[in-house]
Design an enzyme around this catalytic site. Sequence first.
Site, short mmCIF file in Angstrom:
data_model
loop_
_atom_site.label_atom_id
_atom_site.label_comp_id
_atom_site.label_asym_id
_atom_site.label_seq_id
_atom_site.Cartn_x
_atom_site.Cartn_y
_atom_site.Cartn_z
N LYS A 66 0.83 -1.21 0.00
CA LYS A 66 0.00 0.00 0.00
C LYS A 66 0.86 1.26 0.00
CE LYS A 66 -3.81 -2.30 2.41
NZ LYS A 66 -4.59 -2.40 3.67
N CYS A 129 -0.58 0.73 6.19
CA CYS A 129 -0.89 -0.17 7.32
C CYS A 129 -1.81 -1.29 6.86
CB CYS A 129 -1.59 0.59 8.45
SG CYS A 129 -0.67 1.95 9.15
N ASP A 130 -1.76 -2.40 7.57
CA ASP A 130 -2.74 -3.46 7.36
C ASP A 130 -2.85 -4.26 8.66
OD1 ASP A 130 -4.38 -4.88 5.11
OD2 ASP A 130 -3.48 -6.49 6.30
N SER A 131 -4.07 -4.71 8.97
CA SER A 131 -4.30 -5.44 10.22
C SER A 131 -5.03 -6.75 9.96
CB SER A 131 -5.14 -4.59 11.19
OG SER A 131 -4.46 -3.41 11.54
N GLY A 166 0.71 -4.47 10.36
CA GLY A 166 1.93 -4.15 9.63
C GLY A 166 2.00 -2.67 9.32
#
Length: 453
Positions: A66, A129-131, A166
């Site tokens: 991203k 970001c990623d969750s 992340g």
Amino acid sequence: MSVSVILASQSRPRRNLLVQSGILPTIRVSHVDEPQTLRDEAARRGLPGVDALTPADQVAALAAAKARVVAATYEQTAAAARRATGELVVSRPLEDGFGTVSQVLPIREALRNHEGMLASPAGPLVIGCDSMFEIDGHVYGKPHTPEVAHERLRSMRGASGVLWTGHTVVDLASGREASRTSRAVVRFADFSDADIDRYVASGEPLEVAGCFTLEGLGGPFIESIEGDPSGIIGLSLPTVRALVAELGIDWTDLWNLVGEGTVRPGVSLDTADPSADGEPPSEEAKDNVHQPGDGWVDCPCGHRHWGHNGASGVLLARRDPTTGRITDVLLQHRALWSAEGGTWGAPGGATADGESPLEGALRESFEEANIRPEDIDVVGAYLESHGAWGYTTVFAFEKPGHTVIPQANDDESLEVRWIPLESVQDLTLLTAMRNDWDGFVARLTRISRSLLK
């Protein structure tokens, strides 16, 4: 001036975490193909499939993808600006009268006077970001449907799981990036079936990783957290601060909502013109706004204009390469809740803090109409300056061999499409566009013909 921050996410909780920390970010959605990104990551690692990636591996790969995609769009914007040719024509109607040209500058000279965000010695910083939520060996993203949400919440009650997030930060000035993954253990209360039914009916858990929120209706059903609470919300502030420091930048240099020892008042998410007809913007539309530079300006001309730093847009034309004739222009049908809603104009919007008008025009036209900077050639610009506010119309042609496929990417447009030049007269144009239309067409025609020589 503070170092600009670009959040590669339209998540309101992530944005709010930054705002509460004194940072109002520019929002750029990456539109990354997440399943393909994970398949590519598994292949890169020589693994048999995505299931062989750990949750930490998955969120790290997605966060990096991203951030890198959004960073690439800014690099393409810079490249389009460097290719720009032609002249910037400046009009100051409140001083010299409407229709009067006050100044003509080579567009390269105008860019040197205001090179914008990408000329900064540090930043802008792009944050990706990623969750994902892991419980009993299963990894959960967003449930999307009530049926899936019910099933997941029943499995979560009275249990503990790990929220993995992340983070990747890219410094556009240096090209350097830094990445790190945070984790937090969450223990849930033993909530009832009725609690689940009502929580799912609220809609809140459907579009959040792990099917719960800490800062919303789900918060009371969380008994304890081991780790960083902001990571649960989707962006670990201590982690991002450490990454920013790793890139050699002080966290306090990112503050743009703090000045003279005080925090500025909160910024309203509602950007609709109170005098406009039609329905107010939806929640989705509100999530697409609230950017640095957004806000209404009371102008000496007697009107209210959008953009504390002015505004800009791209008037994109399609030309016959043999004759130079302008055949079509790409226009935006403006949402009813916006100023002069229902009219047609060039896609554009407020110039963000630190941006040049050209950067703002290219960013806005991509966000609103899918005009990619690598597919166009900038050939001139027109600035109508009212002193405290101005609007810059950037003239551009489709690059030879490239095709711009318009797409309305947010609720600020009813539609965006190519309009045959002879049909524009049948549309209700935005007032400023209507007033300048004949001059714009004449100038585009002259520029197009000059390219045949």
